[in-house]
Design a protein around this motif. Structure first.
Motif, mmCIF file in Angstrom:
data_model
loop_
_atom_site.group_PDB
_atom_site.id
_atom_site.type_symbol
_atom_site.label_atom_id
_atom_site.label_comp_id
_atom_site.label_asym_id
_atom_site.label_seq_id
_atom_site.Cartn_x
_atom_site.Cartn_y
_atom_site.Cartn_z
ATOM 1 N N GLU A 1 73.471 43.330 35.432
ATOM 2 C CA GLU A 1 73.341 41.876 35.617
ATOM 3 C C GLU A 1 73.366 41.503 37.092
ATOM 4 O OE1 GLU A 1 76.419 40.285 33.102
ATOM 5 O OE2 GLU A 1 75.184 40.466 31.285
ATOM 6 N N LYS A 2 74.211 42.168 37.872
ATOM 7 C CA LYS A 2 74.266 41.877 39.315
ATOM 8 C C LYS A 2 72.962 42.277 40.011
ATOM 9 C CE LYS A 2 79.079 41.523 40.536
ATOM 10 N NZ LYS A 2 78.857 40.180 41.056
ATOM 11 N N ALA A 3 72.426 43.442 39.655
ATOM 12 C CA ALA A 3 71.184 43.902 40.290
ATOM 13 C C ALA A 3 70.009 42.998 39.928
ATOM 14 C CB ALA A 3 70.897 45.353 39.889
ATOM 15 N N VAL A 4 69.890 42.644 38.658
ATOM 16 C CA VAL A 4 68.811 41.741 38.235
ATOM 17 C C VAL A 4 68.958 40.391 38.924
ATOM 18 C CG1 VAL A 4 67.799 40.504 36.276
ATOM 19 C CG2 VAL A 4 68.438 42.909 36.031
ATOM 20 N N GLY A 5 70.180 39.885 38.981
ATOM 21 C CA GLY A 5 70.443 38.611 39.651
ATOM 22 C C GLY A 5 70.046 38.641 41.118
ATOM 23 N N ALA A 6 70.257 39.785 41.774
ATOM 24 C CA ALA A 6 69.897 39.904 43.194
ATOM 25 C C ALA A 6 68.384 39.824 43.391
ATOM 26 C CB ALA A 6 70.433 41.212 43.765
ATOM 27 N N LEU A 7 67.620 40.308 42.409
ATOM 28 C CA LEU A 7 66.155 40.202 42.500
ATOM 29 C C LEU A 7 65.675 38.799 42.130
ATOM 30 C CD1 LEU A 7 64.855 43.577 40.996
ATOM 31 C CD2 LEU A 7 65.003 42.903 43.406
ATOM 32 N N GLY A 8 66.507 38.036 41.436
ATOM 33 C CA GLY A 8 66.134 36.673 41.062
ATOM 34 C C GLY A 8 65.021 36.616 40.035
ATOM 35 N N ILE A 9 64.989 37.606 39.134
ATOM 36 C CA ILE A 9 63.948 37.640 38.102
ATOM 37 C C ILE A 9 64.598 37.653 36.721
ATOM 38 C CG2 ILE A 9 62.277 38.837 39.570
ATOM 39 C CD1 ILE A 9 62.996 41.449 38.134
ATOM 40 N N ALA A 10 63.806 37.369 35.708
ATOM 41 C CA ALA A 10 64.288 37.479 34.331
ATOM 42 C C ALA A 10 64.478 38.964 34.007
ATOM 43 C CB ALA A 10 63.281 36.849 33.371
ATOM 44 N N THR B 1 64.196 47.613 39.620
ATOM 45 C CA THR B 1 63.088 47.204 40.483
ATOM 46 C C THR B 1 62.208 46.184 39.768
ATOM 47 O OG1 THR B 1 61.339 48.720 39.768
ATOM 48 C CG2 THR B 1 62.999 49.606 41.272
ATOM 49 N N ASP B 2 61.398 45.489 40.547
ATOM 50 C CA ASP B 2 60.407 44.583 39.953
ATOM 51 C C ASP B 2 59.001 45.156 40.080
ATOM 52 O OD1 ASP B 2 59.738 44.206 42.618
ATOM 53 O OD2 ASP B 2 60.081 42.052 42.610
ATOM 54 N N SER B 3 58.900 46.453 40.461
ATOM 55 C CA SER B 3 57.602 47.079 40.708
ATOM 56 C C SER B 3 57.795 48.578 40.862
ATOM 57 C CB SER B 3 56.992 46.506 41.988
ATOM 58 O OG SER B 3 57.913 46.645 43.059
ATOM 59 N N GLY B 4 56.676 49.273 41.138
ATOM 60 C CA GLY B 4 56.743 50.691 41.464
ATOM 61 C C GLY B 4 56.819 50.878 42.971
ATOM 62 N N ARG B 5 56.365 52.044 43.442
ATOM 63 C CA ARG B 5 56.349 52.305 44.879
ATOM 64 C C ARG B 5 55.335 51.409 45.573
ATOM 65 N NH1 ARG B 5 55.458 57.014 42.599
ATOM 66 N NH2 ARG B 5 53.359 57.114 43.484
#
Length: 195
Positions: A65-74, A171-175
């Protein structure tokens, strides 16, 4: 079971805007959430590691939850994930395995709304300031080459000898700028966690 003792929580976001002079659009982003916890078995051998196994349940959800929150995405927008742990010098590698493997993955997936692929992992023993490369893979299909990656993380004052540093990365993407072929994320079948 003794209570979970967290000395420190740290969250880091890595965002790549330019790679080899090429604009990365949208930028690739990885977030690591880390917890420095007391190791209840530091300095002694213990056959029953259930005290640490149960920590995986608590930390899996919290750190995801903390990592997802840091990205600011669903949560469902997370594309890849990984987990790791560094055991302080008075502990053993099996202490990291106890946290990471039996129960940490399920709460990670629950916090993300699913994930068919195994969560890549790494573990080691280290001293204060040690770093670890957290391996990453696509959350629904392990064969998506564009998402084979890693994020190096560490905390300057951890893990102390009687602590464990536990990490979840999403992550919100790949490399950045992937171009080595293979299965692409838009071609995932979603049947077996591999393809």
């Amino acid at each position: 079971m003794s209570p979970l003792v967290i000395r420190k929580l740290v969250t880091v976001v890595d965002e790549v805007l330019i790679e080899m002079g090429q604009q990365v659009s949208p930028p690739t982003r990885r977030a690591a959430a880390m917890a420095v916890i007391a190791n209840p078995f530091a300095g002694r051998f213990e056959v029953d590691l259930n005290d640490l196994i149960e920590r995986g349940t608590e930390l899996g959800r919290l750190l995801t939850e903390k990592a997802v929150g840091a990205l600011g995405i669903a949560p469902e927008m997370v594309e890849s994930y990984g987990k790791a742990a560094i055991v302080g010098e008075a502990g053993e590698i099996e202490h990291a395995a106890a946290i990471l493997h039996p129960k940490l993955g399920s709460p990670m997936r629950a916090a993300l709304g699913g994930g068919a692929a195994l969560v890549p992992s790494a573990k080691k023993r280290g001293r204060v300031g040690s770093v670890i490369d957290v391996p990453l893979g696509h959350r629904n299909a392990a064969y998506v080459r564009s998402h084979f990656d890693a994020m190096e993380v560490g905390i300057a004052d951890a893990p102390r000898a009687r602590e464990i540093l536990v990490v979840v990365v999403v992550t919100d993407s790949g490399r950045p700028l992937p171009r080595v072929g293979g299965l692409t994320k838009d071609a995932i079948l979603g049947q077996d966690g591999l393809r």
